[in-house]
Design a protein around this motif. Structure first.
Motif, PDB file in Angstrom:
ATOM      1  N   UNK A 278      -1.796   6.392   6.505  1.00  0.00           N
ATOM      2  CA  UNK A 278      -2.413   7.550   5.851  1.00  0.00           C
ATOM      3  C   UNK A 278      -1.514   8.776   5.896  1.00  0.00           C
ATOM      4  N   UNK A 279      -0.302   8.622   5.393  1.00  0.00           N
ATOM      5  CA  UNK A 279       0.664   9.725   5.466  1.00  0.00           C
ATOM      6  C   UNK A 279       1.385   9.919   4.136  1.00  0.00           C
TER       7      UNK A 279
ATOM      8  N   UNK B 214      -4.603   1.436   8.389  1.00  0.00           N
ATOM      9  CA  UNK B 214      -4.414   0.943   9.759  1.00  0.00           C
ATOM     10  C   UNK B 214      -2.969   0.707  10.167  1.00  0.00           C
ATOM     11  N   UNK B 215      -2.099   0.430   9.219  1.00  0.00           N
ATOM     12  CA  UNK B 215      -0.762  -0.046   9.572  1.00  0.00           C
ATOM     13  C   UNK B 215       0.353   0.903   9.157  1.00  0.00           C
ATOM     14  N   UNK B 216       1.334   1.012  10.036  1.00  0.00           N
ATOM     15  CA  UNK B 216       2.594   1.660   9.669  1.00  0.00           C
ATOM     16  C   UNK B 216       3.388   0.676   8.826  1.00  0.00           C
ATOM     17  N   UNK B 217       4.297   1.191   8.027  1.00  0.00           N
ATOM     18  CA  UNK B 217       5.188   0.345   7.237  1.00  0.00           C
ATOM     19  C   UNK B 217       6.608   0.857   7.409  1.00  0.00           C
TER      20      UNK B 217
ATOM     21  N   UNK C 209      -0.274  14.066   7.291  1.00  0.00           N
ATOM     22  CA  UNK C 209      -1.231  12.984   7.426  1.00  0.00           C
ATOM     23  C   UNK C 209      -1.978  13.017   8.740  1.00  0.00           C
ATOM     24  N   UNK C 210      -2.929  12.095   8.859  1.00  0.00           N
ATOM     25  CA  UNK C 210      -3.745  11.952  10.053  1.00  0.00           C
ATOM     26  C   UNK C 210      -4.230  10.507  10.090  1.00  0.00           C
TER      27      UNK C 210
ATOM     28  N   UNK D 160       0.807  -1.187   0.000  1.00  0.00           N
ATOM     29  CA  UNK D 160       0.000   0.000   0.000  1.00  0.00           C
ATOM     30  C   UNK D 160       0.858   1.262   0.000  1.00  0.00           C
ATOM     31  N   UNK D 161       2.071   1.137  -0.504  1.00  0.00           N
ATOM     32  CA  UNK D 161       2.956   2.290  -0.599  1.00  0.00           C
ATOM     33  C   UNK D 161       3.109   2.700  -2.056  1.00  0.00           C
ATOM     34  N   UNK D 162       3.142   4.005  -2.274  1.00  0.00           N
ATOM     35  CA  UNK D 162       3.462   4.571  -3.582  1.00  0.00           C
ATOM     36  C   UNK D 162       4.685   5.444  -3.396  1.00  0.00           C
ATOM     37  N   UNK D 163       5.564   5.469  -4.384  1.00  0.00           N
ATOM     38  CA  UNK D 163       6.783   6.273  -4.243  1.00  0.00           C
ATOM     39  C   UNK D 163       7.258   6.764  -5.603  1.00  0.00           C
TER      40      UNK D 163
END
Length: 92
Positions: free
Chosen positions: A82-83, A25-28, A48-49, A1-4
């Motif tokens: 969500x950041x 929900x999750x940090x990566x 983010x929030x 769920x990461x875009x870069x």
């Protein structure tokens, strides 16, 4: 769920790295490494929030705002849910 995405500033020997964690929900945790280069520092901004519906209102005008990010000791970064991160990676 990461875009870069990334770009390289040859004049300043710096990589600009943009990362979005769309996970609700999750940090990566990511590890930044650049082949044949040594990272001196990583700094930038985070936005983010934890709530996907968060927004600035008259009651809470600063709910969403950019915060500073800096890491001079590690190229491992934990991305909050969500950041959005915009990082400047200074190379030796």
């Amino acid at each position: 769920m990461l875009d870069a995405s990334a770009s390289y500033d040859k004049q300043n020997h710096t990589v600009i790295l943009n990362i979005i964690n769309r996970d609700h929900e999750n940090s990566h945790t990511i590890n930044i490494g650049i082949l044949d280069e040594q990272i001196i520092s990583v700094q930038g901004k985070v936005f983010g929030d934890m709530e996907i519906e968060a927004l600035n209102t008259f009651e809470e005008p600063a709910r969403l705002q950019m915060t500073d990010f800096e890491s001079t000791t590690s190229s491992t970064i934990e991305l909050k849910p969500l950041s959005v991160y915009v990082l400047s990676i200074k190379l030796k």
